[in-house]
Write a protein that holds these residues in place. Structure first.
Motif, mmCIF file in Angstrom:
data_model
loop_
_atom_site.group_PDB
_atom_site.id
_atom_site.type_symbol
_atom_site.label_atom_id
_atom_site.label_comp_id
_atom_site.label_asym_id
_atom_site.label_seq_id
_atom_site.Cartn_x
_atom_site.Cartn_y
_atom_site.Cartn_z
ATOM 1 N N ASP A 23 -9.093 -4.836 3.714
ATOM 2 C CA ASP A 23 -8.838 -3.541 3.070
ATOM 3 C C ASP A 23 -8.102 -2.551 3.983
ATOM 4 O O ASP A 23 -7.890 -1.405 3.603
ATOM 5 C CB ASP A 23 -10.140 -2.934 2.518
ATOM 6 C CG ASP A 23 -11.199 -2.744 3.587
ATOM 7 O OD1 ASP A 23 -10.919 -3.010 4.780
ATOM 8 O OD2 ASP A 23 -12.325 -2.316 3.231
ATOM 9 N N GLN B 105 -5.280 -9.907 0.531
ATOM 10 C CA GLN B 105 -6.369 -9.630 -0.408
ATOM 11 C C GLN B 105 -7.748 -9.588 0.246
ATOM 12 O O GLN B 105 -8.650 -8.957 -0.287
ATOM 13 C CB GLN B 105 -6.334 -10.666 -1.538
ATOM 14 C CG GLN B 105 -5.155 -10.391 -2.465
ATOM 15 C CD GLN B 105 -4.959 -11.463 -3.505
ATOM 16 O OE1 GLN B 105 -5.731 -12.417 -3.608
ATOM 17 N NE2 GLN B 105 -3.909 -11.312 -4.298
ATOM 18 N N THR C 150 0.826 -1.212 0.000
ATOM 19 C CA THR C 150 0.000 0.000 0.000
ATOM 20 C C THR C 150 0.853 1.252 0.000
ATOM 21 O O THR C 150 0.493 2.250 -0.617
ATOM 22 C CB THR C 150 -0.932 0.035 1.224
ATOM 23 O OG1 THR C 150 -0.182 -0.253 2.390
ATOM 24 C CG2 THR C 150 -2.072 -0.944 1.065
ATOM 25 N N LYS D 204 -8.449 2.722 4.613
ATOM 26 C CA LYS D 204 -8.763 1.508 3.867
ATOM 27 C C LYS D 204 -8.459 1.725 2.390
ATOM 28 O O LYS D 204 -8.520 2.852 1.895
ATOM 29 C CB LYS D 204 -10.237 1.137 4.064
ATOM 30 C CG LYS D 204 -10.493 0.683 5.508
ATOM 31 C CD LYS D 204 -11.903 0.168 5.693
ATOM 32 C CE LYS D 204 -12.079 -0.469 7.064
ATOM 33 N NZ LYS D 204 -11.288 -1.711 7.229
ATOM 34 N N HIS D 205 -8.076 0.657 1.721
ATOM 35 C CA HIS D 205 -7.661 0.774 0.311
ATOM 36 C C HIS D 205 -8.240 -0.355 -0.528
ATOM 37 O O HIS D 205 -8.618 -1.413 -0.012
ATOM 38 C CB HIS D 205 -6.128 0.742 0.218
ATOM 39 C CG HIS D 205 -5.483 1.937 0.845
ATOM 40 N ND1 HIS D 205 -5.491 3.185 0.276
ATOM 41 C CD2 HIS D 205 -4.839 2.091 2.035
ATOM 42 C CE1 HIS D 205 -4.875 4.046 1.066
ATOM 43 N NE2 HIS D 205 -4.470 3.417 2.145
ATOM 44 N N ASP D 206 -8.287 -0.097 -1.843
ATOM 45 C CA ASP D 206 -8.643 -1.171 -2.768
ATOM 46 C C ASP D 206 -7.658 -1.166 -3.932
ATOM 47 O O ASP D 206 -6.630 -0.473 -3.876
ATOM 48 C CB ASP D 206 -10.109 -1.047 -3.226
ATOM 49 C CG ASP D 206 -10.367 0.206 -4.049
ATOM 50 O OD1 ASP D 206 -9.385 0.851 -4.508
ATOM 51 O OD2 ASP D 206 -11.552 0.564 -4.236
ATOM 52 N N GLU D 207 -7.974 -1.911 -4.975
ATOM 53 C CA GLU D 207 -7.008 -2.121 -6.054
ATOM 54 C C GLU D 207 -6.727 -0.851 -6.873
ATOM 55 O O GLU D 207 -5.786 -0.813 -7.654
ATOM 56 C CB GLU D 207 -7.472 -3.272 -6.966
ATOM 57 C CG GLU D 207 -8.726 -3.016 -7.780
ATOM 58 C CD GLU D 207 -10.022 -3.033 -6.948
ATOM 59 O OE1 GLU D 207 -9.965 -3.392 -5.749
ATOM 60 O OE2 GLU D 207 -11.068 -2.652 -7.502
#
Lengths: 315, 119
Positions: A198, A195, A182, A275-278
């Motif tokens: 998040d 995966q 990240t 929080k993160h995503d792709e």
């Protein structure tokens, strides 16, 4: 690879009773196990497990004096566990563990295990604040400052390792287990999330000489910054030693407060992590005091500007 | 200039093999600690691990020793130090020394030599 995060961090310690005292005061629930070990659980069931360092049947110690013995990763379901077992069996011995999990070493020599997660779904209120221009988080007559609030760790947030072989270690978690970078501290290491989680990071690595290999800290998520401050202040009032904090990190945005522990590692309260995503693009920064925190405070004995004007000014 | 001394504690407040911290500056944290190494012997060091500048060492008020009492311990990263000279035998700062503080025992009382003490 549907890994959710650390389910359990296992220690072989010098002083079991001191560790017990610390972890109960930290806010974890003591659960005595059939094998004689002690489990200290957050609200969702994730935990620290304590054995005496000479207990039988423990995973082998690290070459250093660090008390970490094993990190147990929780995965989504049996299919996820089978996928990991198949992947790792290609180039190492993968042991079947009692209870259905699997165990092996990572490429940097740390003992790891995987199991269908023990994490219980939490359904708890967030920290509620009143912010001008937004709907009130607390209605009329709902008091925010509650000195008796429980302030209990909700879930195991992340683990941070000192590793002498950063390159091999990060490649293992990224290439073999599907972790995502990240953000990255140049010359220190990557923040990683798996995966099926998040959170900004469940794993962070610090490059060190080999005589430092081990766990640097383990962190638990709190409700929010107020609860983190309340829990940390209670630790201070009981005489525990703050290492770093309270403050707020930049990468991850989480509030932090780290304490020394009888296990010889730091244990951290954290709160309000990004929080993160792709779609996220990893940032890079040198690791230093400026980049590692938005701000930093230090607990001091209570003080207040009490009383009226100084005596000479009274008419 | 004659050294100045500050009274710290009674010797018998610290059991043999145990340690006690002192908050000289009223900061809410201990700036130095004393280890009672024998009936009539003590050592004192600044509460600062050589590994990280400013890092304090105990896990709880006055708890600076390993459970067997053989080593001073920094409970931040588990570094072990010889009580007699503060030498780090294991941990991130192995090969380095704790900063010593001069204290004296007079008639069962511990006194700190002030001009020896760095802030």
């Amino acid at each position: 690879m549907r890994i959710m995060g650390p389910d359990e961090v296992v220690f072989g310690v010098d002083d079991v009773e001191a560790s017990r005292t610390f972890l109960v005061d930290f806010g974890l629930e003591e659960q005595r196990q059939a094998d004689g070990s002690l489990r200290f659980a957050a609200l969702d069931g994730t935990a620290i497990r304590i054995h005496h360092r000479e207990a039988q049947g423990l995973p082998a110690p690290l070459p250093t004096a660090n008390s970490l013995r094993q990190t147990v990763w929780g995965v989504e379901d049996q299919a996820a566990l089978d996928t990991i077992a198949e992947e790792l069996s290609r180039d190492r011995e993968v042991r079947a563990l009692p209870g259905g999990g699997i165990g092996c070493q990572d490429d940097a020599g740390f003992e790891i295990a995987f199991q269908v997660t023990v994490r219980r779904q939490l359904d708890l209120p967030p920290e509620r604040i009143n912010s001008p221009g937004a709907a009130p988080g607390r209605g009329a007559n709902q008091i925010g400052a509650d000195e008796t609030a429980p302030a209990l760790p909700r879930t195991l947030s992340h683990v941070v390792y000192f590793t002498p072989d950063m390159e091999r270690m990060q490649r293992f978690y990224i290439d073999r287990l599907g972790f995502v970078v990240t953000d990255h501290f140049t010359n220190t290491g990557p923040f990683l999330r798996p995966q099926a989680n998040d959170d900004h990071h469940v794993l962070f690595l610090l490059q060190t000489p080999d005589y430092m290999q081990g766990l640097e800290h383990v962190a638990f998520h709190m409700q929010g910054p107020s609860e983190l401050m309340l829990a940390g202040t209670r630790m201070i009032n009981k005489g525990y030693e703050s290492f770093w904090g309270p403050g707020k990190h930049k990468f991850g945005s989480n509030w932090f407060w780290y304490f020394n522990s009888p296990m010889g590692v730091h244990v951290e309260y954290d709160a309000d992590m990004d929080k993160h995503d792709e779609r996220w693009t990893a940032r890079e920064a040198p690791s230093n005091a400026e980049t590692s925190q938005l701000f930093l405070f230090q607990s001091t004995p209570k003080w207040a500007p009490m009383g009226g004007p100084p005596p000479g000014n009274r008419k | 200039m004659a050294p100045r001394w500050q009274h710290l504690a009674r010797l018998d407040e610290i059991p043999v093999g145990e340690s006690k911290g002192f908050d000289l500056h009223g900061e809410g944290r201990d700036s130095l600690f004393v280890v009672r190494t024998g009936e009539a012997s003590v050592v004192a060091y600044q509460n600062a691990c050589p590994h990280v500048a400013g890092a304090r060492m105990a896990w709880k008020k006055d708890r600076f020793m390993s459970s067997d009492g053989r080593h001073i311990t920094c409970f931040g990263h588990g570094a072990l130090f010889r009580p007699e000279d503060g030498f780090c035998v294991s941990g991130p700062c192995q090969g380095q020394y704790l900063a010593t503080v001069e204290i004296a025992i007079r008639e069962g009382e511990l006194h700190l030599r002030l001009d020896e003490l760095a802030n």
